[in-house]
Design an enzyme around this catalytic site. Sequence first.
Site, mmCIF file in Angstrom:
data_model
loop_
_atom_site.group_PDB
_atom_site.id
_atom_site.type_symbol
_atom_site.label_atom_id
_atom_site.label_comp_id
_atom_site.label_asym_id
_atom_site.label_seq_id
_atom_site.Cartn_x
_atom_site.Cartn_y
_atom_site.Cartn_z
ATOM 1 N N HIS A 1 -8.858 22.264 38.846
ATOM 2 C CA HIS A 1 -9.407 23.718 38.544
ATOM 3 C C HIS A 1 -10.314 23.865 39.552
ATOM 4 C CE1 HIS A 1 -10.999 26.391 34.871
ATOM 5 N NE2 HIS A 1 -11.658 26.594 36.215
ATOM 6 N N HIS B 1 -12.090 26.646 41.858
ATOM 7 C CA HIS B 1 -12.517 28.170 42.061
ATOM 8 C C HIS B 1 -12.707 28.474 43.586
ATOM 9 C CE1 HIS B 1 -14.242 29.563 38.001
ATOM 10 N NE2 HIS B 1 -13.941 28.463 37.967
ATOM 11 N N ASN C 1 -11.336 31.828 39.914
ATOM 12 C CA ASN C 1 -10.697 30.692 40.135
ATOM 13 C C ASN C 1 -9.733 31.150 41.194
ATOM 14 O OD1 ASN C 1 -11.278 30.501 37.142
ATOM 15 N ND2 ASN C 1 -10.195 28.924 37.374
ATOM 16 N N CYS D 1 -18.178 31.824 36.385
ATOM 17 C CA CYS D 1 -18.766 31.045 35.347
ATOM 18 C C CYS D 1 -19.970 31.765 35.109
ATOM 19 C CB CYS D 1 -19.315 29.483 36.304
ATOM 20 S SG CYS D 1 -20.169 28.428 35.256
ATOM 21 N N ARG E 1 -9.103 33.355 29.342
ATOM 22 C CA ARG E 1 -10.281 32.777 28.829
ATOM 23 C C ARG E 1 -11.315 32.795 30.071
ATOM 24 N NH1 ARG E 1 -14.176 29.293 30.373
ATOM 25 N NH2 ARG E 1 -12.265 28.029 31.255
ATOM 26 N N ASP E 2 -11.004 32.083 31.345
ATOM 27 C CA ASP E 2 -12.049 32.019 32.428
ATOM 28 C C ASP E 2 -12.359 33.361 32.789
ATOM 29 O OD1 ASP E 2 -13.757 30.964 34.337
ATOM 30 O OD2 ASP E 2 -12.184 28.989 34.701
HETATM 31 ZN ZN ZN Z 1 -13.062 28.027 35.953
#
Ligand code: ZN
Length: 315
Positions: free
Chosen positions: A218, A220, A260, A251, A24-25
């Site tokens: 979470h 990065h 990440n 992002c 996803r990210d």
């Molecule tokens: Zn993220």
Amino acid sequence: MNPGDTGRVTGLPDSVSIREVGPRDGFQNEPEIITTEDKIRLIDMLSATGLKRMEVTSFVRPDVIPQLSDAEDVLDGIVRRDGVSFSVLIPNRRGLDRALDLRDRFDEASFFFSASQTHNMKNVNRSIEDSIAELEETIPVAREAGLRCEGVIATSFGCPYEGEVPVERVLDLAVRLRDAGCDEVGFGDTTGMANPVQVSRFYEVACERLTEVELTAHFHDTRGQGLANVFAALQQGVASFETSFGELGGCPVPVGSTGNVATEDVVSMIAEMGIETGIDLPKLIEASAAAQRVLGRPLGSHVLRAGPVDWSPTA
Ligand code: ZN
């Protein structure tokens, strides 16, 4: 012999839960659209590594994030494996309704917004209050559908537009997420501004204030501080992390926000420290190498380049 096995470092958790968020990210931030077939193949490879949690797609508007417009097809195509919990990212009520059409294909829902007014406006074009008010209506619906709910607060450790984000504001929002029915709250260092001392102080307060909820980190690695921040969180007893294979991710705003912290880098570090992850590192590296071939460029993860630590080298 792994020197990390010679004695337990007091204060660190015995085991750690990792949610892989690359599908996803990571995939949403790729300039090229990855085919649905490739996404399914990579997710299936990740499911076979021993990872127990994975965020597999998002139900954001397809015109806003075309990279994830195949959410239904991905959910429908991936293999459901015992012991692997799939989650999807839900931006709002409309997204939840779309996701619930495929309710039997996933187990958890993640809801997100930013703790910074400016970042939230740029990312989802709403005020923080409008975002959380809608989530307070939406999360109970997801719970009623039997989904485990996570609330993710982006820019929890700093905002590229506003600078400092007050800890009290972040924790007040986290309390509202918990009270709305979240079992878990994730704090995102969305653009890699956090440092280990800040992370340590943040989780010290957060762990005191938010007792009946799983606290997730979470990070990065935008400025190379991702692993140090993971260690700082571990020392505060945090045992739940979101990471991305190959160091994919970023992002949408601002442009250029990078990945990440890499799942294989975190798995390697914490396994070397003697903490249980249940994840097969060579299989994870294979999945990242496969992603590298799909994307046609080298990915940022250290362990992907260097391989696992070998304590009995032959040469
Ligand atoms: Zn993220």
